[in-house]
Design an enzyme around this catalytic site. Sequence first.
Site, short mmCIF file in Angstrom:
data_model
loop_
_atom_site.label_atom_id
_atom_site.label_comp_id
_atom_site.label_asym_id
_atom_site.label_seq_id
_atom_site.Cartn_x
_atom_site.Cartn_y
_atom_site.Cartn_z
NE ARG A 160 -1.25 -1.57 3.66
CZ ARG A 160 -1.29 -1.63 4.99
NH1 ARG A 160 -2.38 -1.32 5.63
NH2 ARG A 160 -0.23 -2.02 5.69
CG ASN A 217 -6.14 -4.23 -5.22
OD1 ASN A 217 -5.90 -4.36 -4.02
ND2 ASN A 217 -5.27 -3.70 -6.05
N GLY A 267 -10.00 5.91 -3.37
CA GLY A 267 -9.26 6.56 -4.45
C GLY A 267 -7.96 5.83 -4.63
CB CYS A 270 -4.24 -0.01 -6.71
SG CYS A 270 -2.51 0.06 -7.15
C1 UDX Z 1 -4.27 -0.77 -2.50
C2 UDX Z 1 -4.21 -2.16 -1.85
O1 UDX Z 1 -4.54 -2.05 -0.46
C3 UDX Z 1 -2.83 -2.77 -2.02
O2 UDX Z 1 -2.81 -4.11 -1.51
C4 UDX Z 1 -2.45 -2.79 -3.50
O3 UDX Z 1 -1.14 -3.29 -3.68
C5 UDX Z 1 -2.56 -1.39 -4.08
O4 UDX Z 1 -3.87 -0.87 -3.85
P1 UDX Z 1 -3.46 1.68 -1.85
O5 UDX Z 1 -4.07 2.13 -3.14
O6 UDX Z 1 -2.12 2.18 -1.48
O7 UDX Z 1 -3.38 0.08 -1.78
O8 UDX Z 1 -4.46 2.18 -0.72
P2 UDX Z 1 -5.41 1.55 0.41
O9 UDX Z 1 -4.79 1.77 1.72
O10 UDX Z 1 -5.84 0.17 0.09
O11 UDX Z 1 -6.66 2.54 0.29
C6 UDX Z 1 -7.35 2.73 -0.94
C7 UDX Z 1 -8.48 3.71 -0.80
O12 UDX Z 1 -9.53 3.17 -0.03
C8 UDX Z 1 -8.10 5.03 -0.10
O13 UDX Z 1 -8.69 6.11 -0.80
C9 UDX Z 1 -8.70 4.91 1.27
O14 UDX Z 1 -9.04 6.15 1.83
C10 UDX Z 1 -9.95 4.08 0.97
N1 UDX Z 1 -10.42 3.32 2.13
C11 UDX Z 1 -9.65 2.34 2.67
C12 UDX Z 1 -11.68 3.59 2.65
O15 UDX Z 1 -12.41 4.47 2.16
N2 UDX Z 1 -12.12 2.85 3.72
C13 UDX Z 1 -11.37 1.87 4.30
O16 UDX Z 1 -11.84 1.26 5.27
C14 UDX Z 1 -10.09 1.60 3.76
#
Ligand code: UDX
Length: 443
Positions: A160, A217, A267, A270
């Site tokens: 992440r 994902n 957002g 990924c």
């Molecule tokens: C993600 C995957 O978690 C990771 O395993 C993959 O390799 C790449 O994509 P990342 O995009 O860095 O990682 O962010 P992540 O922490 O997963 O959050 C993604 C989005 O979801 C963020 O906008 C976050 O605010 C949102 N989110 C996350 C929520 O709205 N609620 C949650 O409970 C968790």
Amino acid sequence: MKITVVGGGNVGLVSACCLADHGHQVALVEKDHVRLSALKRGRPPFYEPGLEDMLGKVLSDKTLVVTNELANTLPKSGITFVCVGTPSMRDGSQNLSQLSRAAKEIGGCLSAVKDFHIVVVRSSVLPGTAEGIVRRSLEKASGKVAGVDFGLAMQPEFLREGSAIYDSLNPERVIIGEFDKRSGDALEALYQAFYNGKAPIIRLPTSSAELVKYASNAFLATKISFINEIANLCEDISRADVAKIAECMGLDSRIGPKYLNAGLGFGGSCLRKDASALLDYSNRKGRPLNLVKEVLRVNDGRIRHLLKMLRHQLGNLRGKRIAILGLSFKPGTDDIREAPAIKLIRELLKLKAVIVAYDPAAISSARAELGDSIKYAGSASECIEKADCCVVATEWPEFKRLKPEDFLARMKRPIVIDGRRVYDHEQEAFSRKLRYVAIGLNL
Ligand code: UDX
């Protein structure tokens, strides 16, 4: 071990640094001149906690070299990790042009290599890609046969942004997709030694390994959209609070507490890209993933939902001064790709609202995107100054330092819309002194 890593983005740079820090001799190949010269000076091209220190260390230890010359480095190494980008096209399908260019160039280098060199695809790619386009390009350019003259594997990456080094050093699983057993054995040995047996290593056919990433994902996105729909429902139920519902749900180990934070939706580079690519793939296969389609639709509705909350508080938004706290797609990064805050701001600008925004890390990325169409504040308290309403769009920990008194003293009207559930509404002052409205909360 001598390792080549192609592509200095999140996955490539973080993996290269971690492998080099572990004592492997790593060459990172980056073609973009701007990125290359920044990397050579020890500057990561994006913000990631701890990465600049690690990059500086491995460069000065000389366990990492950064170069744009694949032909000089690949033949001296035993493994090449391919970490180039696979961005989305407009229709959600994947753009594989960087990957096929890289495979062609790697294939060209392989023709002169006598030893059994292993090529590992680490970019996120849909099932069939490693053994399809990548294998074909490698074989054509090298004149050699995969699995016989060189090895081929794929290994999805789950790190992440914001905790990339931690995730890379402490994975919950290492998935190895192997085309040939020899490559699978070599990668298993590499990771057994690297993680000292602490991470489970699972070996699969390449297309299953490819699917694991997309299914993971898309499932994370599903959890988020699910809780966001429950949040909508909570807003219509007397004294309901989605945070409490999520907490209670998460205590069930079959459900788990993570990815149940309701808010402005997911957002980043990924979740949306991978869910869209999986949907497009399932459609082409004639097995449409209707659930994933709905997950994306629900996520797209989050901005409209927040606009509705804003209109409910302020009526017509023309000329209203709105403070936006947080611009990055999540805390701990300066990345604004698919950031809900940016989407919200674009909608508010169409409605002629006046926007003042603050973010601890992402102001310059936002400025590159939004230019002078909004004002940028130097701190959270400056941002809320004279505002008609404040929206928390990213849950940076420092926003918690704002107390009800700060909002009262600084804002024109003390209305706070908490889009990320940062504040504790049970603190009496929040609900008594301010007009505090939050996603999934019915006071
Ligand atoms: C993600 C995957 O978690 C990771 O395993 C993959 O390799 C790449 O994509 P990342 O995009 O860095 O990682 O962010 P992540 O922490 O997963 O959050 C993604 C989005 O979801 C963020 O906008 C976050 O605010 C949102 N989110 C996350 C929520 O709205 N609620 C949650 O409970 C968790």
